[in-house]
Design an enzyme around this catalytic site. Structure first.
Site, PDB file in Angstrom:
ATOM      1  N   GLN A   1      -6.832   5.853  -5.301  1.00 28.21           N
ATOM      2  CA  GLN A   1      -6.502   7.350  -5.541  1.00 28.21           C
ATOM      3  C   GLN A   1      -8.035   7.906  -5.953  1.00 28.21           C
ATOM      4  OE1 GLN A   1      -3.934   9.121  -4.918  1.00 28.21           O
ATOM      5  NE2 GLN A   1      -2.875   7.350  -4.064  1.00 28.21           N
TER       6      GLN A   1
ATOM      7  N   CYS B   1     -16.286  -0.171  -8.563  1.00 25.19           N
ATOM      8  CA  CYS B   1     -15.223  -0.843  -9.498  1.00 25.19           C
ATOM      9  C   CYS B   1     -14.793  -1.984  -8.572  1.00 25.19           C
ATOM     10  CB  CYS B   1     -14.053   0.034  -9.905  1.00 25.19           C
ATOM     11  SG  CYS B   1     -13.110   0.583  -8.289  1.00 25.19           S
TER      12      CYS B   1
ATOM     13  N   ASP C   1      -0.159   4.993   0.852  1.00 14.95           N
ATOM     14  CA  ASP C   1      -0.151   5.984   2.006  1.00 14.95           C
ATOM     15  C   ASP C   1      -0.234   5.442   3.410  1.00 14.95           C
ATOM     16  OD1 ASP C   1      -0.187   8.345   0.200  1.00 14.95           O
ATOM     17  OD2 ASP C   1      -2.151   7.387  -0.597  1.00 14.95           O
TER      18      ASP C   1
ATOM     19  N   ASP D   1       0.822  -1.100   0.128  1.00 13.45           N
ATOM     20  CA  ASP D   1      -0.308   0.125  -0.153  1.00 13.45           C
ATOM     21  C   ASP D   1       0.959   1.165  -0.283  1.00 13.45           C
ATOM     22  OD1 ASP D   1      -2.282   1.704   0.531  1.00 13.45           O
ATOM     23  OD2 ASP D   1      -1.459   1.747   2.601  1.00 13.45           O
TER      24      ASP D   1
ATOM     25  N   TYR E   1      -4.960  12.856   0.269  1.00 13.74           N
ATOM     26  CA  TYR E   1      -5.099  13.582  -1.061  1.00 13.74           C
ATOM     27  C   TYR E   1      -4.025  14.393  -1.613  1.00 13.74           C
ATOM     28  CZ  TYR E   1      -9.870  11.945  -0.029  1.00 13.74           C
ATOM     29  OH  TYR E   1     -10.972  11.261   0.290  1.00 13.74           O
TER      30      TYR E   1
HETATM   31 MG   LIG Z   1      -2.953   3.272   3.505  1.00 16.61          MG
HETATM   32 ZN   LIG Z   2     -11.119   1.127  -9.331  1.00 17.13          ZN
END
Ligand SMILES: [Mg+2]
Ligand SMILES: [Zn+2]
Length: 194
Positions: free
Chosen positions: A52, A104, A10, A8, A19
């Site tokens: 994101q 999604c 962040d 991962d 962000y």
């Molecule tokens: Mg994270």
């Molecule tokens: Zn997606």
């Protein structure tokens, strides 16, 4: 077949700046370069998988992510290591722009990014690992048969356990996560299968 460590972004690989699309604000977590170099030397592909949704929310454009990813590679390069691939999900079910407003399969906790990576890089998912800082990362990994490591650094606040999101290991740092994987790989070499 290859094996990978999914990482991962962040709060796991770099400091979490919510962000953020400014490459100047990218700071690696302590020990990240050394940890990833050791994993790569042990034969793991290094694949970053990151939600994101700032794209869907209209905070920045998809192409704004590229300088951020480049900066991560630049910083890792100082430790002599590079990510082999990056997958990101720009979607969100409540996104502002229609193009990105969707439920999604790639947004973690769903495992779409890992599945795409497995297809693209011929990965053996049962020999692969997912490292993250929240339970959604654990769920994405567990759902496709990876072993999972939660970096217990205070970023998870809900602790909303379900049948899929319990980590196999909980560790305090990325360094400790890499050690866990390398130890397991070593045990395996001696026939002590986990
Ligand atoms: Mg994270
Ligand atoms: Zn997606």
């Amino acid at each position: 077949m290859n094996k990978a460590v999914f990482i991962d972004k962040d709060g796991t690989l770099i400091k979490d700046v919510p962000y953020n699309a400014d490459p100047h604000k990218v700071v690696l977590e302590p020990g990240a370069g050394v940890a990833l170099a050791a994993l790569q030397a042990a034969g793991f592909m290094l694949i970053m998988v990151t939600n994101q949704s700032g794209v869907a929310h209209g905070y920045f454009q998809e192409e704004d992510l590229l300088p951020v990813f480049d900066r991560i590679q630049e910083l890792l390069g100082e430790a002599g290591v590079q990510l082999d691939a990056v997958y990101y999900c720009p979607h969100h079910p409540a996104g502002k722009t229609e193009r990105y407003r969707q439920s999604c399969i790639c947004r973690k906790p769903r495992p779409g990014m890992l599945l795409h990576a497995a297809r693209d890089h011929h990965l053996h998912l049962h020999q692969s690992w997912m490292i993250g800082d929240i339970l959604h990362d654990m769920e994405a990994g567990n759902r496709v048969g990876c072993r999972t490591i939660l970096i217990d650094n205070g970023h998870e606040t809900q602790w909303d356990f379900n049948a899929f999101n319990t980590p196999d290991f909980r560790v305090p740092s990325l360094t400790a996560a890499a050690d866990t994987i390398l130890e397991s790989a070593q045990n395996k070499a001696y026939g002590n299968f986990l």
